[in-house]
Write a protein that holds these residues in place. Sequence first.
Motif, PDB file in Angstrom:
ATOM      1  N   VAL A 103     -17.454 -31.786 -24.411  1.00 41.16           N
ATOM      2  CA  VAL A 103     -16.099 -31.606 -24.928  1.00 41.16           C
ATOM      3  C   VAL A 103     -16.111 -30.691 -26.155  1.00 41.16           C
TER       4      VAL A 103
ATOM      5  N   THR B 281     -14.740 -27.051 -25.669  1.00 44.57           N
ATOM      6  CA  THR B 281     -13.435 -26.791 -26.286  1.00 44.57           C
ATOM      7  C   THR B 281     -13.504 -25.598 -27.233  1.00 44.57           C
TER       8      THR B 281
ATOM      9  N   SER C 123     -15.185 -25.541 -20.673  1.00 43.91           N
ATOM     10  CA  SER C 123     -14.789 -24.292 -21.332  1.00 43.91           C
ATOM     11  C   SER C 123     -13.802 -23.512 -20.460  1.00 43.91           C
TER      12      SER C 123
ATOM     13  N   VAL D 122     -10.397 -25.293 -20.762  1.00 44.19           N
ATOM     14  CA  VAL D 122      -9.796 -25.086 -22.077  1.00 44.19           C
ATOM     15  C   VAL D 122      -9.330 -23.643 -22.229  1.00 44.19           C
TER      16      VAL D 122
ATOM     17  N   VAL E 246      -5.233 -26.327 -30.826  1.00 47.43           N
ATOM     18  CA  VAL E 246      -6.020 -27.512 -30.471  1.00 47.43           C
ATOM     19  C   VAL E 246      -5.153 -28.756 -30.227  1.00 47.43           C
TER      20      VAL E 246
ATOM     21  N   LEU F 295      -3.972 -28.640 -26.870  1.00 46.48           N
ATOM     22  CA  LEU F 295      -5.011 -28.721 -25.852  1.00 46.48           C
ATOM     23  C   LEU F 295      -5.441 -30.160 -25.627  1.00 46.48           C
TER      24      LEU F 295
ATOM     25  N   VAL G  82      -7.868 -32.115 -22.728  1.00 44.06           N
ATOM     26  CA  VAL G  82      -9.259 -32.398 -23.079  1.00 44.06           C
ATOM     27  C   VAL G  82      -9.554 -33.892 -22.953  1.00 44.06           C
TER      28      VAL G  82
END
Lengths: 311, 326
Positions: free
Chosen positions: A124, A128, A188, A191, A223, A226, A230
């Motif tokens: 993660v 990320t 990745s 994200v 973030v 996101l 995530v």
Amino acid sequence: MSLANLNPQQPKTAEMAEHMAEVKGRSLWADARVRFVRNKAAMVSLVVLILVFLFAFFGHLLTPYDNETIDWNVLGNVAKVGQPSFENRHYFGFDDSGRDLYSRVVQGTQISLMVGIVGAMIAVIVGTIYGAVAGFVGGRIDNAMMRFVDIAMSIPYMFVLILLLVVFGRSIGMLFVGIGLTAWLDMSRIVRGQTLSIKNKEFIEAAVATGVRTPTIIRRHIVPNLLGVVVVYATLLVPQMILTESFISFLGLGVQEPLTSWGALISQGTSTMNYGTLWQLFFPLAFFVVTIFAFFFIGDGLRDALDPKDR
Amino acid sequence: MTAPILTVTDLKVWFDVRKPGAMPWVKPRSLKAVDGVSFELSAGETLGIVGESGCGKSTLARAVMQMVPIEDGRVVWLGDDLTGLDTRQMRKHRSQMQMIFQDPLASLNPRMTIGQIVAEPLKTHFPNLSASEIKAKVREVLDRVGILPNLVNRYPHEFSGGQCQRIGIARALVVNPQLIICDEPVSALDVSIQAQVVNLLMKLQKDTGVSLIFIAHDLSVVKHISDRVMVLYLGNVMEIATSKQLYANPKHPYTEALISAVPIPDPKLEKAKEVMLLDMDLPSPLDPPSGCVFRTRCPLAQPVCAEVKPPLEDKGEGQLVACHFR
């Protein structure tokens, strides 16, 4: 025409508002929490998962036996005298070497959960950051970064993992390295895709126009938006990690004695299936299956809860 | 008129466009989104920008804000040339010029409370302010745009489109800018809310003396709010005039066509009205016509139009028109 004409009540209400307490808003997180709590399967799974964690951390307090001592009276005669029993406080019976299986399962649960959570965390964090940078910076750097991911993904990871363990020795550290090397790739990609769609939203443009610095934009605007994706992906990644570790341990390459994990315990249980000691397979397998199910249900529940279209 | 606060000279914004699947060494074609636009803006003035979809209105706005790379030309803001400034130098000017966006909800971060959203420009440009000073300022500005200040802890999805647009205006206003660029601020709102937002902007302008660049494709809204109007077509200025001149006496054939298409809220007059229809669609900005860009759809086009690009000339009383025949 002024605002006061548009709404004659306005100055009055504004005055009243001064004396009113500030209204607390409901964030998207709060909304999601309400939806998650309403999801019965996810809530039951959450309770089950908490019990599994409690078992991993405090399970050893419930038994007088440790996971190393071999009972020489049982060794060699496990099928007859090593059965699970509450009377002699060997709740899960003995394993094939005459050790208390309950303590072994507690130990295996600790290791398996640790592998799952640490592995997912590596994936993660690395995934990320890598994906958010590639997506937000864009252009050539994005291209280079993502082609590297493509190449790394095209190598069969199980092969890499087995090779690493064979070449550098079988240790739990090497297992983390091997799993960590491959697990962040998917993350990745996900994200980056999400970052691309957020990057073109007008609130990012507004922040750029205001003159907010790029690291602040990533931290404050990208973030948090996101996180939903995530979090969902991370909960689905944990069981995947546990499965991978179990598979490797099942092959005999993963966790080594005297440490153990669910995969190693299941492997031992399978090898003695024919001798009438089915409990050696049943207990670790039950924990394994229940935990994996719980993680999947929670992941599913989170996905439904965080889906903004469901609002 | 006072001295201009913003002077844009021959501004060009070209984008490189690659054919899908083209090899990396193939030279990309350039899309001339804005191709030589010049204008001036005085303090307290409102400049309306109108034109079809894809004519470069939004790109022009972003170029003024230095948010897209500029090919050529100058943007002079309060005596400083903004072109070629790096991000750090530009940041100083950003508190002076703010922007309002088309989609009210999308322009607010869904994970932040409106208090945090409105405070962001303050925190960016005045990092020394204390939390209580920021809070007081945010409450004051929210009150000014007609949002109850006790709602600061609410999230954008709890507001209607019109309220969200007011919050966007509050965010632009909180640092006391000298210029607010409104990129189609009312296009996503329904008509009654449009009126509220436009009137709010006009009231705020009267109170604070802020200049506005107001982009829209609704001509009646632009007429209501603007002092001067600029008509864009394929990245070129067709006409700049005061809104009174432009609506009473459009000189450029494109402006004429645009104004004839404005609906009149009276069915009898609307039926009797003659709409000047233009042939064909907008030409591709990848391959604009030679000479005058409007010639392919112009009722007055002559062979000379294909060869000589008409300059933007004063055709009386400050009405600038780019046409050979008017």
